[in-house]
Design a protein around this motif. Sequence first.
Motif, PDB file in Angstrom:
ATOM      1  N   ASP A 108       0.924  -1.064  -0.039  1.00 16.81           N
ATOM      2  CA  ASP A 108      -0.075   0.114  -0.043  1.00 16.81           C
ATOM      3  C   ASP A 108       1.007   1.217   0.214  1.00 16.81           C
ATOM      4  N   GLN A 109       0.814   1.942  -1.324  1.00 17.16           N
ATOM      5  CA  GLN A 109       1.808   2.904  -1.292  1.00 17.16           C
ATOM      6  C   GLN A 109       1.268   4.240  -0.569  1.00 17.16           C
ATOM      7  N   THR A 110       0.165   4.283  -0.277  1.00 15.38           N
ATOM      8  CA  THR A 110      -0.540   5.449   0.448  1.00 15.38           C
ATOM      9  C   THR A 110      -0.100   5.375   2.035  1.00 15.38           C
ATOM     10  N   LYS A 111      -0.329   4.042   2.598  1.00 13.96           N
ATOM     11  CA  LYS A 111       0.196   3.727   3.770  1.00 13.96           C
ATOM     12  C   LYS A 111       1.608   3.472   4.360  1.00 13.96           C
ATOM     13  N   GLU A 112       2.262   3.250   3.135  1.00 11.29           N
ATOM     14  CA  GLU A 112       3.825   2.388   3.094  1.00 11.29           C
ATOM     15  C   GLU A 112       3.667   1.251   3.930  1.00 11.29           C
ATOM     16  N   GLU A 113       2.691   0.485   3.792  1.00 12.48           N
ATOM     17  CA  GLU A 113       3.029  -0.929   4.339  1.00 12.48           C
ATOM     18  C   GLU A 113       2.558  -1.916   3.545  1.00 12.48           C
ATOM     19  N   GLU A 114       3.053  -3.071   4.047  1.00 16.71           N
ATOM     20  CA  GLU A 114       2.590  -4.508   3.028  1.00 16.71           C
ATOM     21  C   GLU A 114       1.162  -5.075   3.772  1.00 16.71           C
ATOM     22  N   LEU A 115       0.608  -5.582   3.133  1.00  8.73           N
ATOM     23  CA  LEU A 115      -0.592  -5.896   3.556  1.00  8.73           C
ATOM     24  C   LEU A 115      -1.144  -7.335   2.720  1.00  8.73           C
ATOM     25  N   THR A 116      -1.778  -8.294   3.500  1.00 10.35           N
ATOM     26  CA  THR A 116      -2.290  -9.527   2.726  1.00 10.35           C
ATOM     27  C   THR A 116      -3.844  -9.398   2.746  1.00 10.35           C
ATOM     28  N   ASP A 158     -14.258 -10.418   6.660  1.00 12.91           N
ATOM     29  CA  ASP A 158     -13.609  -9.860   7.852  1.00 12.91           C
ATOM     30  C   ASP A 158     -12.458  -8.983   7.537  1.00 12.91           C
ATOM     31  N   VAL A 159     -12.570  -7.687   7.452  1.00 13.65           N
ATOM     32  CA  VAL A 159     -11.486  -6.855   7.299  1.00 13.65           C
ATOM     33  C   VAL A 159     -10.404  -6.926   8.089  1.00 13.65           C
ATOM     34  N   THR A 160     -10.727  -7.196   9.571  1.00 16.53           N
ATOM     35  CA  THR A 160      -9.736  -7.165  10.524  1.00 16.53           C
ATOM     36  C   THR A 160      -8.900  -8.562  10.377  1.00 16.53           C
ATOM     37  N   LYS A 161      -9.514  -9.569   9.692  1.00 14.26           N
ATOM     38  CA  LYS A 161      -8.677 -10.587   9.358  1.00 14.26           C
ATOM     39  C   LYS A 161      -7.971 -10.722   8.034  1.00 14.26           C
ATOM     40  N   GLY A 162      -8.139  -9.679   7.313  1.00 11.55           N
ATOM     41  CA  GLY A 162      -7.771  -9.594   6.030  1.00 11.55           C
ATOM     42  C   GLY A 162      -8.569 -10.289   5.033  1.00 11.55           C
TER      43      GLY A 162
END
Length: 159
Positions: A89-97, A107-111
């Motif tokens: 995520d270039q906006t948040k500068e973090e890797e997400l799965t 369930d967004v909290t669990k990806g």
Amino acid sequence: MLDVTKKLEEQIRALEHELTTELPAEIKRAVALGDLSENAEYHSAKQRQEFVNAHLGQLKKRMAELSLVDLRNIPNDRVGFGSTIVVFDQTKEEELTYKLVTSEESDVTKGLISTTSPIGRALVGKQLGDEVTVVTPNGKRILEILKLYTIHDVAPVVE
């Protein structure tokens, strides 16, 4: 997807039991109380009966829709239902799965995100290395696909 259909089947069974057994007994008890025009128990049971009937129809329709999904039609090299995607995520500068699932499983909290969510819709059909711009309720995000595991691959567990 088997979990979803199993949950839907359980909900359908419970609602059918309520509709055919519990609610008729409630209505019968309420009728025995007399004057139906001012009988709150009767009106409450009838309203519940209408709600359960409508909800049952929705669940049966959803089961029919899910039965039409042919997993063989999901591509091997593109994001689709059941895919696990690692994005930057270039906006948040973090890797997400994320894992793309049905709306019932999301369930967004669990990806676990729905294929019909803004992020899910933006990712469907994309390939490894693609960048997508997603407009979410929290603003615009730019996601780059770093890893892609389709439903046909053995993917890591999303937690």
